[in-house]
Design an enzyme around this catalytic site. Structure first.
Site, PDB file in Angstrom:
ATOM      1  N   HIS A   1     -11.477  -0.764   6.433  1.00  0.00           N
ATOM      2  CA  HIS A   1     -10.029  -0.951   6.290  1.00  0.00           C
ATOM      3  C   HIS A   1      -9.248  -0.276   7.416  1.00  0.00           C
ATOM      4  CE1 HIS A   1      -6.344  -0.298   3.385  1.00  0.00           C
ATOM      5  NE2 HIS A   1      -5.984  -0.725   4.572  1.00  0.00           N
TER       6      HIS A   1
ATOM      7  N   GLU B   1       0.803  -1.226   0.000  1.00  0.00           N
ATOM      8  CA  GLU B   1       0.000   0.000   0.000  1.00  0.00           C
ATOM      9  C   GLU B   1       0.844   1.288   0.000  1.00  0.00           C
ATOM     10  OE1 GLU B   1      -4.179  -0.482   1.714  1.00  0.00           O
ATOM     11  OE2 GLU B   1      -2.850  -1.034   3.368  1.00  0.00           O
TER      12      GLU B   1
ATOM     13  N   HIS C   1      -0.334   5.312   7.985  1.00  0.00           N
ATOM     14  CA  HIS C   1      -1.493   4.482   7.625  1.00  0.00           C
ATOM     15  C   HIS C   1      -1.617   3.362   8.637  1.00  0.00           C
ATOM     16  CE1 HIS C   1      -4.386   2.008   5.654  1.00  0.00           C
ATOM     17  NE2 HIS C   1      -3.526   1.013   5.526  1.00  0.00           N
TER      18      HIS C   1
HETATM   19 MN    MN Z   1      -3.960  -1.027   5.099  1.00  0.00          MN
END
Ligand code: MN
Length: 250
Positions: free
Chosen positions: A169, A80, A99
């Site tokens: 997520h 990602e 993140h």
């Molecule tokens: Mn992730």
């Protein structure tokens, strides 16, 4: 043209930030933090595919704005990484990106509710977090930001905010420094916990936009105190383990 070497002190600080985020329960085996390269606005620094709690300065690699490592012999990258490249492209003010899948934030994204500043420590939430619906951008997916197109869609949802929830997520938090991006990631999680508790009691009186702005200016100006404490907590963690050959994971 060769990319200049980053300041070794910045590599050390980014490695420390990885461990702080783990120690503060923002990241676990997954999640990551990057910082913009100190010598080049068009590059950023991000660890190779390693659990944040195990990251050392030697694990950190230089990436370009396509989300690819500059070194052709680089170690395996996070899937990602496009979260980072596309936010740096869209937001010149952003110097660091976190993140995570921190747990208390998840209920907000899946119910389409935003985080709103419930106390003075989370004034950075302003009028509320942004919200990213990946289904709008790409239909049915595995929810992961696997390419630049999805990263760009996420950056567009983030817009001018400091925090974007990612439905089903996790979330992504940004700041003008490593310290502030870490601070905001930690307090986004704290705010989510408190907001869930308060909402169970009744209608919540959140900070208004003016209060949020004033509170952010006051608290974010003195985060060195918190950073020093977080650093002291990390000192009790074990050092890096030997490198393993592992499958790519988000
Ligand atoms: Mn992730």
């Amino acid at each position: 043209m060769a990319v200049p070497q980053p300041d070794p002190a910045l590599l050390d600080k980014l490695a420390l930030a990885n461990r702080i985020l783990y120690h503060q329960n923002v990241v676990d085996g997954f999640g990551h933090i990057s910082v913009r390269h100190d010598q080049s606005d068009a590059h950023f620094l991000l660890a190779c595919n390693r659990a944040p709690g195990l990251v050392s300065a030697s694990d950190i690699q230089v990436y370009d704005m396509q989300g690819e490592p500059v070194d052709p012999h680089a170690q395996r990258s996070y899937l990602e990484r496009f979260i980072h490249s596309e936010i740096y492209k869209a937001r010149p003010d952003v110097m660091a990106v976190v993140h995570s899948h921190s747990q208390s934030v998840i209920p907000f994204g899946v119910t389409g509710q935003r985080l709103r500043p419930i106390f003075h420590m989370s004034g950075f939430l302003g009028s509320g977090s942004a919200l990213f619906e990946i289904r709008d951008a790409a239909g049915d997916t595995d929810l992961l930001i696997r390419d630049a197109r999805l990263g760009k869609a996420l950056a567009e949802s983030l817009a001018h905010h400091h925090c974007v929830l990612m439905r089903g997520h996790g979330s992504t938090t940004v700041g003008p420094s490593i310290e502030l991006a870490v601070y905001r990631a930690i307090y986004a999680e704290v705010n989510a916990k408190l907001q869930l508790q308060a909402a169970a009691l009744g209608p919540v009186n959140f900070l208004n936009e003016q209060e949020a702005m004033l509170a952010a200016a006051a608290t974010e100006g003195q985060i060195v105190r918190a950073w020093d404490l977080w650093r002291a907590g990390v000192d009790s963690l074990a050092g890096p383990l030997p490198k393993h050959d592992i499958e790519e994971s988000p």
